[in-house]
Design an enzyme around this catalytic site. Structure first.
Site, short mmCIF file in Angstrom:
data_model
loop_
_atom_site.label_atom_id
_atom_site.label_comp_id
_atom_site.label_asym_id
_atom_site.label_seq_id
_atom_site.Cartn_x
_atom_site.Cartn_y
_atom_site.Cartn_z
N ASP A 121 47.17 5.53 7.66
CA ASP A 121 47.70 4.45 8.59
C ASP A 121 48.44 5.33 9.67
O ASP A 121 49.38 5.82 9.45
CB ASP A 121 48.62 3.87 7.67
N ASP A 337 43.62 0.94 16.92
CA ASP A 337 43.98 0.63 15.38
C ASP A 337 42.55 0.84 14.79
O ASP A 337 41.90 -0.24 14.64
CB ASP A 337 44.50 -0.70 15.26
#
Ligand SMILES: *[C@@H]1O[C@H](CO)[C@@H](O)[C@H](O)[C@H]1NC(C)=O
Ligand SMILES: *[C@@H]1O[C@H](CO)[C@@H](O)[C@H](O)[C@H]1NC(C)=O
Ligand SMILES: *[C@@H]1O[C@H](CO)[C@@H](O)[C@H](O)[C@H]1NC(C)=O
Ligand SMILES: *[C@@H]1O[C@H](CO)[C@@H](O)[C@H](O)[C@H]1NC(C)=O
Ligand SMILES: *[C@@H]1O[C@H](CO)[C@@H](O)[C@H](O)[C@H]1NC(C)=O
Length: 451
Positions: A121, A337
Site C-alpha cells: 500500500d 494508485d
C-alpha cells in the site's frame, strides 16, 4: 491559462520562467482542493545529484496480484467518498460496490523468521501482521469467527524485541471503513534481500477486514507523517496521543540499506509485477531518455478528528490528456494508485473521452461509470506527463468482464471522478515503470511496452 503561459515561456526559451510558471500553476491547482482533502508538497531530503535513478537494483520482489469480483475500494472509497463518509459509534460503513474491479498487489515478507504475504500500500505508512489470537469483528463491532476477516496464516509469535516502551497501539481506519488495531513493538522485517532491523510494527489483535484469504497484513510505503501509533493500550486515539515513528521504507533508508526510492512495474492481468527497492528492476526494455519527471505531492484526506483518520497518496499534476486528435491540457491533480483499477477523470474530460468510443459510451449512474458495446472501436488515449504521452493499452479500455446485465454493455476504463481528486489507476500504471523518488520528492515515469 496555463497553456498560453507555457507556450510563451517556450518561445522565450527561458527555463527558469517555465519552472516558475509551473509552480504557480500547480499552486492554483492545489488550492482548489475538493472538500475533505488537502495537498502538501514534501521536501526533498537528498541532494539532487546524490542518486542515479536509473541504477538497476537486484533487490527486486515479485508482486502477486489478486483480482476478482470483490472490489478493491480500500483507497478509491477514501478518495471518492471521504467527505461523504458517515462515521458514527465504532464508525463502519459497508463497502461501496460502485468501483468495478479492484486489483490488489501483495508481496512476500519475512517477519522475524515467519514468511508471510502482505498487501502493498503506497497510500498508508503502517506495517502490520495479524496475530494468532486476534478478534475479527463485523461492521457493528461484534466479534465474529476469525475466518470472516479472510486472512492468510496468522503470525504465531510475539515482538522479537518486545513492545514499545511506554506501550503504544496502532489504530488505523482505511478508506473503505476497514479498521485495524493492536499493540506496537519491534521486529526485524526482511523484504527481498533487505533486512530492516528493529522495525516498529503492529501485531494486529482486532480487525474489521475484508481479506482475500491469502495475505496476513499490510506493508505501508508512505511517509512518517502518516503513521498511526498512539500512546497507551486503550481505545484512546486522540490526535494528542499520536506519536510519529519511522515506517518501514524510511527505516530502510535511514539504516543505509537503500537509496531513498522504490519503483513499481505492474503487468496487465498477471502476477509478474515487480517492486524494486532503492532502484529500478534490471532490464525491462525501457528507454530512460523518455523519463517524465513530476513533482511529488501528498494528498491528505481530512476526516472527523474523532477518528484520527489520515490517509495519503502520491499525487502528480499531469499536463493533460490526448484522445485521438484532441488534446486537453487542463491541469488537475491525480493520485497514482496501484490499488485502483480504472482511471477517474474530471467529469467533462471523462465524458469527452467516452464519446470518442464508437459507439459512444454512455454514463450509467448506478455504476458511476461509462458503458459501451463490448465490441466498440476504442480511441487512442494517452495521459501526457511532462510532455511524454503514456498510451493506455487498447485491450484494457473496455472491461469485458464487467457487463451491465440490463443493457449488455461493457464498462470502459475511463470513469468520472466527480469533484476529485482524480486517479491514475492500474490501467495507466501498466504503461509505465513508476519510480517513487522520495529522496528528491519526484515521481518519475518511464514508458513500457504493454505486456
Ligand atoms: C539478492 O542479492 C544478490 C546479490 O546482491 C542478487 O544476486 C540476488 O538476485 C538478490 N535476490 C533478490 C531476491 O533480490
Ligand atoms: C451493512 O451490511 C450489513 C450486512 O449486509 C447490513 O445488515 C447493514 O444494515 C449494513 N449497514 C449499513 C449502514 O448499510
Ligand atoms: C490488543 O492489544 C492492546 C494493546 O495495544 C490491548 O490493550 C488489548 O487488550 C488487546 N486486545 C485483545 C482483544 O487482545
Ligand atoms: C475466503 O474463505 C471463506 C471461507 O472458506 C470464503 O467464504 C470466502 O469467500 C473466501 N474469500 C475469498 C475472497 O476468497
Ligand atoms: C487474463 O489471463 C487469463 C489466463 O491467462 C485469461 O484466461 C483471461 O482471459 C485474461 N484476462 C484478460 C482481461 O485479458
Amino acid at each position: 491559462m496555463f497553456r498560453d503561459a507555457a507556450m510563451c515561456a517556450i518561445v522565450r526559451g527561458l527555463l527558469a520562467l517555465t519552472l516558475a510558471l509551473s509552480v504557480l500553476a500547480n499552486a492554483d491547482v492545489l488550492k482548489s482542493a475538493p472538500p475533505g482533502i488537502s495537498f502538501k508538497t514534501p521536501k526533498a531530503t537528498h541532494p539532487w545529484t546524490a542518486i542515479k535513478v536509473t541504477n538497476p537494483t537486484h533487490n527486486v520482489q515479485k508482486l502477486r496480484s489478486f483480482r476478482g469480483s470483490k472490489t478493491n475500494s480500500r483507497s478509491v472509497a477514501a478518495i471518492l467518498g471521504a467527505h461523504q463518509r458517515q462515521v458514527g459509534g465504532f464508525g463502519y460503513e459497508n463497502i461501496t460496490t460502485t468501483t468495478a474491479y479492484g486489483t490488489q498487489y501483495a508481496t512476500d515478507v519475512i517477519w522475524n523468521g515467519f514468511r508471510t504475504m502482505l498487501l502493498l500500500d503506497t497510500g498508508s505508512s503502517d506495517t502490520w501482521v495479524v496475530q494468532r489470537e486476534f478478534f475479527c469483528i463485523d461492521y457493528a463491532g461484534q466479534i465474529v469467527p476469525q475466518i470472516a476477516c479472510g486472512f492468510g496464516p496468522t503470525y504465531p509469535g510475539d515482538f522479537q524485541y518486545g513492545p514499545t516502551n511506554p506501550e503504544q497501539h496502532m489504530f488505523i481506519q482505511y478508506g473503505d471503513g476497514e479498521v485495524v488495531t493492536g499493540p506496537m513493538g519491534f521486529s526485524d522485517i526482511t523484504v527481498g534481500n533487505i533486512t530492516v532491523a528493529r522495525q516498529e510494527v503492529c501485531l494486529a489483535n482486532t480487525t474489521y477486514w475484508f481479506g482475500n484469504n491469502q495475505t496476513s497484513g499490510l506493508m505501508g510505503l508512505a511517509f512518517p507523517s502518516l503513521t498511526n501509533a498512539y500512546l497507551g493500550t486503550s481505545e484512546d486515539h486522540d490526535p494528542g496521543n499520536q506519536l510519529e515513528y519511522s515506517p518501514l521504507f524510511t527505516s530502510m533508508v535511514n539504516q543505509g540499506k537503500i537509496p531513498p526510492l522504490f519503483s513499481i512495474a505492474i503487468d496487465r492481468n498477471s502476477s509478474s509485477g515487480m517492486l524494486a527497492w532503492g532502484g529500478i528492476p534490471p532490464a525491462t526494455g525501457i528507454d530512460h531518455a523518455k523519463t517524465a519527471t513530476l513533482d511529488m505531492i501528498i494528498t491528505n484526506l481530512i476526516d472527523q478528528p474523532a477518528t484520527a483518520y489520515e490517509y495519503s497518496f502520491y499525487t502528480i499534476i499531469p499536463d493533460g490528456w490526448q484522445y485521438d486528435q484532441t488534446t486537453d491540457l487542463k491541469k488537475f491533480p491525480y493520485i497514482v494508485d496501484s490499488g485502483t483499477t480504472l482511471c477517474y477523470l474530471p467529469p467533462n474530460v471523462a465524458e469527452a473521452i467516452n464519446e470518442a468510443f464508437q459507439p459512444a459510451a454512455v454514463y450509467l449512474w448506478m455504476y458511476g461509470a461509462y458503458f459501451t458495446s463490448c465490441t466498440a472501436i476504442v480511441p487512442q488515449i494517452a495521459v501526457v506527463l511532462n510532455g511524454i504521452r503514456f498510451y493506455l493499452n487498447p485491450a484494457d479500455l473496455i472491461y469485458r468482464e464487467m457487463v451491465d446485465p440490463l443493457t449488455g454493455l461493457c464498462m470502459t476504463a475511463i470513469a468520472s471522478g466527480g469533484s476529485g481528486p482524480f486517479i491514475l489507476g492500474d490501467v495507466f500504471m501498466q504503461s509505465a515503470l513508476v519510480v517513487f523518488d522520495v529522496g528528491q520528492a519526484k515521481m518519475r515515469f518511464i514508458p513500457r511496452e504493454f505486456y
